[in-house]
Design an enzyme around this catalytic site. Structure first.
Site, mmCIF file in Angstrom:
data_model
loop_
_atom_site.group_PDB
_atom_site.id
_atom_site.type_symbol
_atom_site.label_atom_id
_atom_site.label_comp_id
_atom_site.label_asym_id
_atom_site.label_seq_id
_atom_site.Cartn_x
_atom_site.Cartn_y
_atom_site.Cartn_z
ATOM 1 N N LYS A 100 0.925 -1.250 0.010
ATOM 2 C CA LYS A 100 0.147 0.152 0.059
ATOM 3 C C LYS A 100 0.918 1.347 -0.073
ATOM 4 O O LYS A 100 0.304 2.355 -0.626
ATOM 5 C CB LYS A 100 -1.042 0.094 1.383
ATOM 6 C CG LYS A 100 -0.337 0.541 2.610
ATOM 7 C CD LYS A 100 -1.419 0.755 3.370
ATOM 8 C CE LYS A 100 -0.799 1.371 4.864
ATOM 9 N NZ LYS A 100 -0.418 0.264 5.691
ATOM 10 N N HIS A 228 2.091 -3.803 14.856
ATOM 11 C CA HIS A 228 2.377 -2.596 14.007
ATOM 12 C C HIS A 228 2.506 -1.302 15.025
ATOM 13 O O HIS A 228 1.663 -0.996 15.827
ATOM 14 C CB HIS A 228 1.602 -2.094 12.927
ATOM 15 C CG HIS A 228 2.004 -1.253 11.824
ATOM 16 N ND1 HIS A 228 2.745 -0.197 12.181
ATOM 17 C CD2 HIS A 228 2.388 -1.254 10.543
ATOM 18 C CE1 HIS A 228 3.328 0.421 11.143
ATOM 19 N NE2 HIS A 228 3.084 -0.362 10.146
ATOM 20 N N GLU A 305 7.027 -6.023 8.165
ATOM 21 C CA GLU A 305 6.143 -5.650 7.116
ATOM 22 C C GLU A 305 6.497 -4.056 6.708
ATOM 23 O O GLU A 305 5.881 -2.966 6.732
ATOM 24 C CB GLU A 305 4.782 -5.603 7.492
ATOM 25 C CG GLU A 305 4.053 -6.921 7.654
ATOM 26 C CD GLU A 305 2.869 -6.759 8.348
ATOM 27 O OE1 GLU A 305 2.301 -5.807 8.817
ATOM 28 O OE2 GLU A 305 2.202 -7.977 8.380
HETATM 29 C C1 LIG Z 1 0.694 0.531 6.663
HETATM 30 C C2 LIG Z 1 1.030 -0.877 7.156
HETATM 31 C C3 LIG Z 1 2.526 -1.373 7.074
HETATM 32 C C4 LIG Z 1 3.535 -0.399 6.505
HETATM 33 O O1 LIG Z 1 3.988 0.654 7.421
HETATM 34 P P1 LIG Z 1 5.268 1.414 7.284
HETATM 35 O O2 LIG Z 1 5.044 2.522 8.451
HETATM 36 O O3 LIG Z 1 5.035 2.048 5.792
HETATM 37 O O4 LIG Z 1 6.377 0.737 7.362
HETATM 38 C C5 LIG Z 1 2.812 -2.506 7.405
HETATM 39 N N1 LIG Z 1 1.828 -3.457 8.032
HETATM 40 C C6 LIG Z 1 0.528 -2.934 8.133
HETATM 41 C C7 LIG Z 1 -0.558 -3.810 8.566
HETATM 42 C C8 LIG Z 1 0.252 -1.487 7.767
HETATM 43 O O5 LIG Z 1 -1.053 -1.195 7.644
#
Ligand SMILES: *Cc1c(COP(=O)(O)O)cnc(C)c1O
Length: 462
Positions: A100, A228, A305
């Site tokens: 995304k 996260h 991620e």
């Molecule tokens: C947006 C998102 C990410 C990526 O986050 P960054 O801050 O760009 O590294 C990873 N995992 C999930 C579930 C997300 O929603």
């Protein structure tokens, strides 16, 4: 960056110098033009030419065609270097790129060539990854609230790993994808992040027992935990605490008969070189916490991620001054009695703005200001004027910078903005009929050959 440490390229361990050192000598020429099958072109920098050379050339080319369209340059070499830095600093953590953040096909293809996994959050993102040759076992469907039809799509296409944080989601998954490998997303402290996510997602620790019990009743396979810490995390301690929380969940699960084998530490890593905390500092703390709570002999696989980490600094935007207004009234007031007060202030209108590539300015709490700079050389003696830069649409919200001091710009001048890769192009609109900026993906000849990218991009030369 250290070039000394080893990096896994799938064919044994080699250093970065070795990885890029075997490029065949190519014929003279400047920039080859290549095509990828899906979308966009891949341009190759030969003979030591740089991204700056490419931007110069492109601006010259567009100017000679009287074409002022904005464009982005994606520096694929930069992504390679970021990946190398990841492998060097977090050797135990397998990255699954969060699509995304930037869904440009060349970005996905480059990361596929680097053998990362992918975090997809919808049927559309899974489709994109699969269409670009990503294998379904390299995809985690990392969204905890999924449409039924998207779960069915994932099931039908062999995407088995997916996250959940509620009982209702477990029920949906047991209906549509009973063999899925489930990852329980927990809520963690994200108060030290520029963009918080845990209000919307994640199970609280006190609810974990009940959720796992339900999964057990439904005969579902819960194989791991994810979290996260929030995007643009500014505190190493957030990761440490979250890893400790995850350990607790592993322990609860074990008591209930689940043998969990995967920890997913999410995203949150900045992609900017000038960020307040260095990636190396995060890595040190993360490695320490992993070794304490999930030592290598625990058999737990670790993944992450990262989104902005890979792409933020890889993109540069070039936009054109399409209009200007000179403001002469109220200027002395603005200068507050300053003797060197200029006799005017300026308003410039660019052909890209917050409804286009600069959407981060209103959508990304971790990127609320940009610093445009002039493409042409600027003499230090040139008079500066307070300048407001606007985007092209009719909306007042569409403002790029407020009262920067700039040399006088003219219609047709080009401005460049760095660090434009994260939550920018994946959020653009064509509001007011302004087209999205074209993306040129650029790679050096060395990296092209080192990674055998001609296979990835199915290159055709003209
Ligand atoms: C947006 C998102 C990410 C990526 O986050 P960054 O801050 O760009 O590294 C990873 N995992 C999930 C579930 C997300 O929603």
């Amino acid at each position: 960056m250290s070039g000394k440490r080893d990096v896994q390229d799938g064919k044994g361990l080699r250093t970065m110098e070795q990885l890029v050192g075997h490029a065949p000598v190519t014929k003279n020429g400047s920039i080859l033009h290549l095509f990828s099958p899906e979308e966009g072109d891949i341009d190759i920098l030969e003979n030591g030419r740089t991204i700056d050379d490419f931007i110069d050339l492109k601006i010259k080319e567009l100017s000679s065609e009287e074409n002022e369209e904005p464009f982005l340059v994606a520096n694929l070499d930069s992504m390679f270097k970021r990946h190398f830095r990841w492998l060097t600093n977090l050797p135990r953590v397998k990255p699954f790129y969060a699509v995304k953040c930037n869904n440009t096909p060349a970005v996905v293809q480059m990361l596929r060539a680097l053998d990362t996994g992918f975090d997809c959050a919808s049927k559309g993102e899974i489709e994109l990854a699969l269409s670009l040759g990503v294998s379904p076992d390299k995809i985690i469907y990392a969204h905890t609230t999924k449409p039924l039809s998207h779960i069915k799509y994932a099931c039908a296409h062999g995407v088995n790993m997916m996250t959940f944080d509620s009982e209702d989601e477990l029920l949906k998954i047991s209906l549509c994808h009973p063999k899925a490998k489930l990852v329980l997303r927990i809520a963690v402290d994200d108060s030290k992040s520029l963009l918080r996510l845990n209000l919307k997602f994640g199970a609280k620790l006190e609810n974990v027992g009940k959720l796992l019990e339900r999964a057990h009743e439904l005969d579902l396979n819960v194989m791991g935990v994810s979290f996260h810490v929030g995007s643009g995390c500014t505190e190493c301690a957030s990761f440490k605490q979250a890893i400790e929380d995850a350990r607790q969940v592993f322990d609860i699960a074990k008591l209930m008969g689940f043998q969990m084998s995967l920890l997913d530490i999410g995203g949150g890593f900045s992609g900017r070189e000038d960020f307040q905390v260095k990636f190396e500092e995060f890595s040190e703390v993360i490695n320490g916490a992993l070794d304490k709570y999930f030592p290598p002999d625990s058999g737990v696989k670790i993944m992450a991620e990262p989104g902005r980490y890979y792409v933020e600094s890889a993109f540069t935007l070039a936009a054109n001054v399409i209009a200007r207004r000179v403001i002469t009234d109220d200027i002395t007031e603005l200068c507050n009695g300053n003797e060197d007060c200029p006799d005017k202030m300026m308003m410039y209108y660019l052909n890209d703005g917050v409804y286009g590539s600069l959407s981060c300015l209103i959508n990304d709490a971790a990127h609320t200001a940009v610093e445009p700079y002039l493409h042409r050389a600027v003499d230090s003696s040139e008079q500066r004027y307070p300048s407001v830069i606007w985007g092209p649409t009719c909306d007042c919200l569409d403002k790029v910078t407020d009262s920067h001091w700039f040399p006088e710009l003219h219609v047709g001048d080009w401005l460049l903005i760095d660090n434009m890769g994260a939550y920018s192009v994946s959020l653009t609109t064509d509001f007011n009929g302004f087209e999205r900026a074209h993306i040129y993906s650029v790679v050096s000849n060395d990296i092209l050959h080192a990674l055998n990218l001609s296979h990835t991009f199915e290159i055709i030369q003209d």
